[in-house]
Enzyme design. Structure first.
Site, PDB file in Angstrom:
ATOM      1  N   CYS A 137       4.130  41.942  19.491  1.00  0.00           N
ATOM      2  CA  CYS A 137       4.438  41.115  18.796  1.00  0.00           C
ATOM      3  C   CYS A 137       5.667  41.104  18.282  1.00  0.00           C
ATOM      4  O   CYS A 137       6.342  42.518  18.033  1.00  0.00           O
ATOM      5  CB  CYS A 137       3.762  41.927  16.883  1.00  0.00           C
ATOM      6  SG  CYS A 137       4.406  40.533  15.303  1.00  0.00           S
TER       7      CYS A 137
ATOM      8  N   CYS B 201       6.727  40.966  14.755  1.00  0.00           N
ATOM      9  CA  CYS B 201       7.333  42.681  13.695  1.00  0.00           C
ATOM     10  C   CYS B 201       8.405  43.630  14.673  1.00  0.00           C
ATOM     11  O   CYS B 201       8.546  44.899  14.170  1.00  0.00           O
ATOM     12  CB  CYS B 201       5.829  43.397  14.379  1.00  0.00           C
ATOM     13  SG  CYS B 201       4.225  42.468  14.193  1.00  0.00           S
ATOM     14  N   ASP B 202       8.175  44.066  16.034  1.00  0.00           N
ATOM     15  CA  ASP B 202       9.368  44.625  16.900  1.00  0.00           C
ATOM     16  C   ASP B 202      10.298  44.465  17.045  1.00  0.00           C
ATOM     17  O   ASP B 202      11.054  45.624  18.105  1.00  0.00           O
ATOM     18  CB  ASP B 202       8.131  45.275  17.660  1.00  0.00           C
ATOM     19  CG  ASP B 202       7.044  46.149  17.269  1.00  0.00           C
ATOM     20  OD1 ASP B 202       7.001  46.683  16.307  1.00  0.00           O
ATOM     21  OD2 ASP B 202       6.031  45.755  17.735  1.00  0.00           O
TER      22      ASP B 202
END
Length: 331
Positions: free
Chosen positions: A133, A136-137
């Protein structure tokens, strides 16, 4: 005893909830404890969903869908399904909290999950440089060198997004050409931070406590080489989330839930399916939403036949065994 339970909270699940709630079915939506909203919660700008000419952030779109479903009376529960009993007329759903819910009809719209490469180090270094993701990261890889594995639209989107943070982004693809749409390819090719690594597969991930690189194997001659990296993002596709219905519903050769033609009817009476869990081909937010509409209408017709939502017209035309509301005999 409920009339309808919907398992899943992506575009298919929430759209089904909107239609079912407007039909006064008071659906219960099991939205998951950690993945509510589906994959779009991990997507940045959605440019191809009708009605948003300027684009919309994935989480914002899913929040609006949820609010719309709740506005009409859907109940949302943030929990995970651990067991299903679909054999009898009453469908039983057991949640992780121990709560048990029963209904006359059920819509299964659990979507799909990120596909893994399946090599040593992938799970061990998950969260330590390996991710599925970008939204997300990506923030954690500022001014780092990273790679994205894949050749489809998801891989191009991930790589393009990651250039906001990383100093260098490799796209590793096992073929010599991409599967991505033309517009997504053009964006990636035009980005000066992106470099393509063609005809290569990742066969090992290097690093003990964090990713330090990968081992690449040529799909042409089998030669191997190392590529130094600080992070690896995997974007090679998704698999339908069908683990709850193995041996309970018929599946297709692609692993999706079998449905009867263009309907949402599964192999078990009173159980319907929608979204990516039945779609191995298109897998778009808008097609999932349309599929959720079909499932809600099919469930409504099924419940009407049971007398739960008002008896159907006695002269309703039958098409493929389902009452067709738009075609009523004049006689």
């Amino acid at each position: 005893m409920r009339q309808l339970i919907i398992i899943g909270s992506g575009p298919a699940g929430y759209t089904a909830a909107i239609y079912a709630a407007r039909a006064n079915l008071a659906p219960l939506v099991i939205a998951s404890s950690v993945e509510a909203g589906g994959e779009l919660m991990n997507t940045t700008e959605v440019e191809n969903f009708p009605g948003f000419p300027e684009g919309v952030q994935g989480p914002d779109l899913m929040t609006k869908m949820q609010e719309q479903a709740e506005k009409f009376g859907a109940e949302i529960v943030y929990d995970d399904v651990v067991n299903l009993d679909l054999a009898g007329a009453t469908k039983t759903v057991t949640l992780g909290s121990g709560r048990v819910e029963e209904s006359d009809a059920l819509i299964f719209a659990t979507g799909s999950a990120y596909r893994r490469i399946g090599i040593e180090g992938e799970d061990r270094l998950s969260g330590r440089g390996v991710s599925w993701c970008a939204t997300c990261d990506g923030f954690f890889f500022r001014e780092r060198t990273i790679a994205v594995v894949g050749g489809g639209d998801s891989a191009m989107e991930e790589a393009t997004f990651l250039t906001r943070f990383a100093s260098k982004v490799y796209i590793i693809h096992r073929r010599g050409e991409l599967r991505a749409s033309k517009i997504m390819q053009e964006r990636a090719f035009a980005n000066e931070k992106i470099e393509f690594v063609w005809n290569s597969e990742v066969v090992d991930i290097l690093g003990e406590d964090a990713v330090t690189g990968v081992v690449l194997e040529s799909t042409v001659d089998g030669t191997r080489r190392e590529l130094a990296l600080d992070g690896l993002f995997v974007a090679i596709g998704n698999d339908p989330r069908t683990h709850l219905v193995h041996d309970k519903l018929d599946l297709t050769p692609e692993g999706t839930i079998w449905v009867d033609g263009r309907s949402s009817r599964t192999s078990v009476r009173g159980v319907f399916a929608a979204g990516d869990v039945i779609d191995p081909t298109y897998r778009q937010a808008v097609t999932a939403a349309g599929s959720g509409t079909v499932a809600a209408l099919d469930a409504e017709h099924f419940l009407a036949a049971l007398g739960e939502a008002g008896a159907p017209e006695v002269d309703a035309d039958e098409i493929g065994g389902r009452p067709e509301a738009d075609r009523v005999n004049a006689a």
